[in-house]
Enzyme design. Sequence first.
Site, mmCIF file in Angstrom:
data_model
loop_
_atom_site.group_PDB
_atom_site.id
_atom_site.type_symbol
_atom_site.label_atom_id
_atom_site.label_comp_id
_atom_site.label_asym_id
_atom_site.label_seq_id
_atom_site.Cartn_x
_atom_site.Cartn_y
_atom_site.Cartn_z
ATOM 1 N N ASP A 141 0.831 -1.208 0.000
ATOM 2 C CA ASP A 141 0.000 0.000 0.000
ATOM 3 C C ASP A 141 0.869 1.265 0.000
ATOM 4 O O ASP A 141 2.106 1.186 0.027
ATOM 5 C CB ASP A 141 -0.925 -0.054 1.229
ATOM 6 C CG ASP A 141 -2.301 0.542 0.970
ATOM 7 O OD1 ASP A 141 -2.437 1.351 0.045
ATOM 8 O OD2 ASP A 141 -3.241 0.197 1.721
ATOM 9 N N ASP A 189 -10.056 3.342 -3.736
ATOM 10 C CA ASP A 189 -10.752 2.170 -3.201
ATOM 11 C C ASP A 189 -12.177 2.028 -3.745
ATOM 12 O O ASP A 189 -12.926 3.002 -3.836
ATOM 13 C CB ASP A 189 -10.845 2.252 -1.675
ATOM 14 C CG ASP A 189 -9.479 2.062 -1.025
ATOM 15 O OD1 ASP A 189 -8.468 1.981 -1.749
ATOM 16 O OD2 ASP A 189 -9.441 2.003 0.216
HETATM 17 C C1 GLA Z 1 -5.955 1.424 1.390
HETATM 18 C C2 GLA Z 1 -6.063 0.380 0.284
HETATM 19 C C3 GLA Z 1 -7.191 -0.578 0.619
HETATM 20 C C4 GLA Z 1 -6.931 -1.247 1.965
HETATM 21 C C5 GLA Z 1 -6.762 -0.189 3.042
HETATM 22 C C6 GLA Z 1 -6.287 -0.786 4.357
HETATM 23 O O1 GLA Z 1 -7.086 2.258 1.434
HETATM 24 O O2 GLA Z 1 -6.272 0.992 -0.955
HETATM 25 O O3 GLA Z 1 -7.325 -1.546 -0.385
HETATM 26 O O4 GLA Z 1 -5.773 -2.051 1.876
HETATM 27 O O5 GLA Z 1 -5.800 0.791 2.664
HETATM 28 O O6 GLA Z 1 -6.118 0.162 5.357
#
Ligand code: GLA
Length: 370
Positions: free
Chosen positions: A135, A190
């Site tokens: 990430d 996301d």
């Molecule tokens: C980010 C990523 C998500 C998830 C969250 C976890 O937003 O894009 O897919 O892994 O972090 O905190």
Amino acid sequence: MSRMLMDNGLALSPQMGWNSWNHFQCNINETLIKQTADAMVSSDLAAKGYKYINIDDCWGELNRDSKGNLVAKASTFPSGIKALADYVHSKGLKLGIYSDAGTLTCSQTMPGSLGHEEQDAKTFASWGIDYLKYDNCGNTGTSPRERYPKMSKALLNSGRSIFFSLCEWGVEDPATWAGAIGNSWRTTGDIEDKWSSMTTIADLNDQWASYARPGSWNDPDMLEVGNGGMTKEEYRSHFSIWALAKAPLLIGCDLRSMDKGTFELLSNKEVISVNQDKLGIQGKKVKKEGDLEVWAGPLSKKRVAVILWNRGSVPANITARWADLGLDSSVTVNARDLWEHLTHPSIKTQLSALVEPHACKMYTLTRSKA
Ligand code: GLA
């Protein structure tokens, strides 16, 4: 265009499996992961190709140990990650984990791997980890292009074959560079469990179609199928488009309590085989008339995958002409309906169907004669 691929031999077809984030966020523990592995096998989804069980954020303690190693959270993963990997492997599945190319992960409850890439990659390898999602939070403002290659190299030097999934949210057009260092890259922010989010993400991801190939894939984020925020037809569209776009098929619902309808969508072998086709060319939007769209792409054996997608709110006829699909006008095809499991023989010049609102029809076209 030739481009180097990350040399780990993985991802010849898009990854399939499950990830904890979409349904559970930080409410995870080792029992959930084991029960999910059990459900993957007992539901028969493992036999359909879903093999990665991926732990997302929140599996670790906030502080490293005295030697600087990452530590599994004692209250939720008391047996440690190695024991979990052994369990998941004993079921014939693979275990994925999560870290971050910054100082803290996005939950801010555990450290990222920035500056600890070699050490953390070795830790993951020693635990028997098969997959790393990486990430982009706490990133100190430097470019992903500086930070992600370090982990890629560390994984290649770790002594274990580890799938590398980049998650920098598409901020620096990763499709243009990440294929050389990873097996997939997020192209968007996301996903949310709603129609507007899913459709927006499908379109954003579509722009990068030409960069996908065996070994390295565009990732429009994990599946929401089964989480309850969309209708069955919307989830069918979500799954169909992800399959055609050669997206990772990472299930994001609670497998332990999945209903029959969810299983029916996720387990459709004919749709999965479009996603896993060995040609590995990402299908894309080839026609749009208002809310009515045709998505298509080539498959092996000169077949063509087609989706007729009604993104509007009234039933409508959608037509794909052979020219829209790159087929010669003289070609006759058999059209296999992948959701109805029926074949329409000897179709000429165009394929048409009445499609309900937010629903889609999905076909594989096979030439009936050379
Ligand atoms: C980010 C990523 C998500 C998830 C969250 C976890 O937003 O894009 O897919 O892994 O972090 O905190």
